[in-house]
Write a protein that holds these residues in place. Structure first.
Motif, short mmCIF file in Angstrom:
data_model
loop_
_atom_site.label_atom_id
_atom_site.label_comp_id
_atom_site.label_asym_id
_atom_site.label_seq_id
_atom_site.Cartn_x
_atom_site.Cartn_y
_atom_site.Cartn_z
N GLY A 155 5.20 -6.84 -9.64
CA GLY A 155 5.16 -5.56 -8.95
C GLY A 155 6.48 -4.81 -9.09
N LEU A 156 7.58 -5.54 -8.97
CA LEU A 156 8.89 -4.91 -9.13
C LEU A 156 9.11 -4.42 -10.56
N GLY A 175 2.13 -0.80 -6.27
CA GLY A 175 1.84 -0.81 -4.84
C GLY A 175 0.90 -1.94 -4.47
N PHE A 176 -0.10 -2.19 -5.31
CA PHE A 176 -1.05 -3.27 -5.03
C PHE A 176 -0.35 -4.62 -5.03
N LEU A 177 0.47 -4.89 -6.04
CA LEU A 177 1.13 -6.19 -6.14
C LEU A 177 2.15 -6.39 -5.02
N LEU A 216 -2.56 -0.37 0.27
CA LEU A 216 -3.72 -0.42 1.16
C LEU A 216 -4.88 -1.17 0.52
N LEU A 217 -4.98 -1.09 -0.79
CA LEU A 217 -6.02 -1.85 -1.49
C LEU A 217 -5.79 -3.36 -1.32
N ALA A 218 -4.52 -3.77 -1.37
CA ALA A 218 -4.20 -5.18 -1.15
C ALA A 218 -4.53 -5.59 0.28
#
Length: 489
Positions: A155-156, A175-177, A216-218
């Motif tokens: 993610g980073l 954002g998901f990760l 938010l999906l995560a």
């Protein structure tokens, strides 16, 4: 073949490092059991329970302070392993192998961060992510700590790609990760706010919408997993904070001073820190945001009384990656005039030697034997002909029994007094007890063996005794889950 790989946009060096990473991780996944009991009792055990309907419920499961997301993630490999090897241990091994493969994302993250500077930086960063012992050992651990790291590091890397190239998909993926890293280990929240703020800046529609949408999906994945199991959304986080922060239940497992993590790192790195710290400083100049995130991880957890090394695994991983990137700059400065290939080979050799050094000495070397003695004892129990009932007697580690590890559909009892042992000995035919209590067993039981190889008998904590004949009667109040509820364990 090499040209086809290059045409596909894949560097052959990255594929070679992936292969090296798996060569390090697969043996560790096969020959180590667990780093911490949570890996089994909080994640594999519930997944096994979803498969078989029978599992041991510990106090935190009963209080509802754990999310069902990770057991749901573990469910497919546990189910497949149980179907392929219903009487064996494949359902324990496959989840570790799946985690090992998933950890290649951390190797890619090292490559991606390094490649923004040069191919040499990419090779070194990916190589270190492949072979450094913290990365390799923890990669196959079925824990929230490992899952958060495996999500956050890629993610980073995506965060930096987004800032360099733009694109809503990159921001959404980042954002998901990062959101997945938070939802699998929510105390990382303050640290993970740093890359969100750095990436979002003042760009609401371009950055914040896709970043928060991915996060938010995560969170939605967690909500769905818990809804499937009949749990309210995110209530487990509130219950966790109430139990461990307000009621201080985690303090029962030990409390350390604020400088504990720094002392452990000094102990682990020892003289290696002489080269590692300057390299870390140079790497931090390249990626100050990553340093800030790493420091935040360690600082937040230093303020929490109960401390375990695995809690700051993300912070340690980021520090090692920064040192790997900085080591290229350091070597280039020290080795001016040296052939680039020789310099690169020397850097890789030094990192590999340092990793072996850390892995082979205390405190890290202690990890290699964790969990093996209980597993050996449970194998002996599981392989007993005609097994009809199993009990633990005065075992200090509670819970000790995992249905996933036992993998036998027989009654299990937890006994702590000699009177209860004598009164119920006909209800089971196999018992595990410390060597010091073997003499308290009824004469009908004969000694089978102890699990801790090489230790003197008085230090053996998991010794097996068996008796001939059938089992009569029900476990009653001594049934394992019933006893755990009574003990609040």
């Amino acid at each position: 073949m090499r040209e086809a790989i290059r045409r596909a946009g894949i560097d052959p060096a990255l594929l070679a490092i992936f292969a090296l990473a798996l060569a390090c991780r697969v043996p560790i996944a096969l020959f180590t059991v667990y780093h911490h009991a949570d890996e089994v009792w909080q994640y594999i055990e519930p997944a096994y329970g979803m498969v078989t309907g029978d599992w041991i419920r510990t106090w935190d499961i009963r209080l509802g302070i754990r999310s069902w997301l990770i057991p749901m993630v573990m469910l497919p490999p546990v189910l497949l392993g149980h179907l392929l090897d219903p009487a064996g241990e494949l359902h324990l091994i496959l989840p570790r192998l799946v985690m090992a493969v998933a950890s290649l994302g951390a190797v890619w993250a090292g490559w991606s961060l390094g490649s923004r500077l040069s191919r040499r930086h990419a090779i070194v960063a990916a190589f270190v992510a492949a072979v450094w012992v913290d990365f390799a050992y923890f990669a196959s651990r079925t824990s929230s700590d490992t899952l958060s790291v495996l999500a956050v590091l890629p993610g980073l890397a995506l965060v930096y790609r987004f800032r360099a190239h733009g694109g809503a998909r990159l921001a959404l993926g980042a954002g998901f990760l990062l959101g997945l890293g938070f939802i699998t280990r929510f105390p990382l929240g303050p640290a993970l706010a740093i890359p969100f703020l750095w990436a979002g800046r003042a760009e609401f529609s371009k950055a914040w919408l896709p970043l928060l949408g991915g996060a938010l999906l995560a969170v939605l994945c967690d909500v769905i997993a818990n809804a499937v199991m009949g749990q309210p959304p995110l209530l487990w986080i509130y219950r966790n904070v109430m139990a461990n922060v307000v009621q201080d239940r985690s303090h029962a497992f030990g409390v350390e001073t604020a400088d504990w993590y720094l002392r452990v790192l000094v102990w682990e790195w020892q003289y290696i820190a002489v080269a590692l710290v300057p390299a870390l400083v140079l790497g931090a100049r390249r990626y100050p945001m990553l340093l800030a995130t790493a420091i935040a991880v360690i600082a937040v957890h230093s303020a929490i009384g109960h401390k375990e090394y695995r809690f700051v695994l993300l912070g340690v991983s980021l520090l090692i990656l920064l040192a790997a990137i900085g080591s290229v700059d350091l070597a280039q400065w020290l080795g001016r005039g040296t052939a680039p290939r020789k310099t690169l080979a020397a850097i890789l050799a030094i990192w590999l030697a340092a990793s072996v050094q850390v892995a082979a000495t205390e405190p890290f070397s202690i990890n290699w034997g964790v969990g093996k003695a209980p597993l050996r004892a449970m194998r002996t129990v599981r392989n007993q002909p005609g097994l009809c009932g199993f009990a633990t007697y005065r075992i200090r580690d509670v819970p000790f029994v995992s249905r996933a590890v036992l993998n036998r559909d027989v009654p299990v009892m937890l006994i702590n007094t000699k009177a209860a042992m004598l009164a119920t000995s006909e209800r089971f035919d196999v018992v595990v007890t410390p060597a010091e209590h073997l003499a308290e067993l009824p004469k009908t039981f004969r000694f089978k063996g102890c699990a801790s190889r090489g230790k003197p008998l008085f230090e053996q904590q998991y010794c097996v005794a068996v008796r001939e004949g059938p089992c009569t009667g029900r476990p009653g109040l001594l049934e394992y889950n019933t006893a755990l509820r009574r003990m609040d364990r």
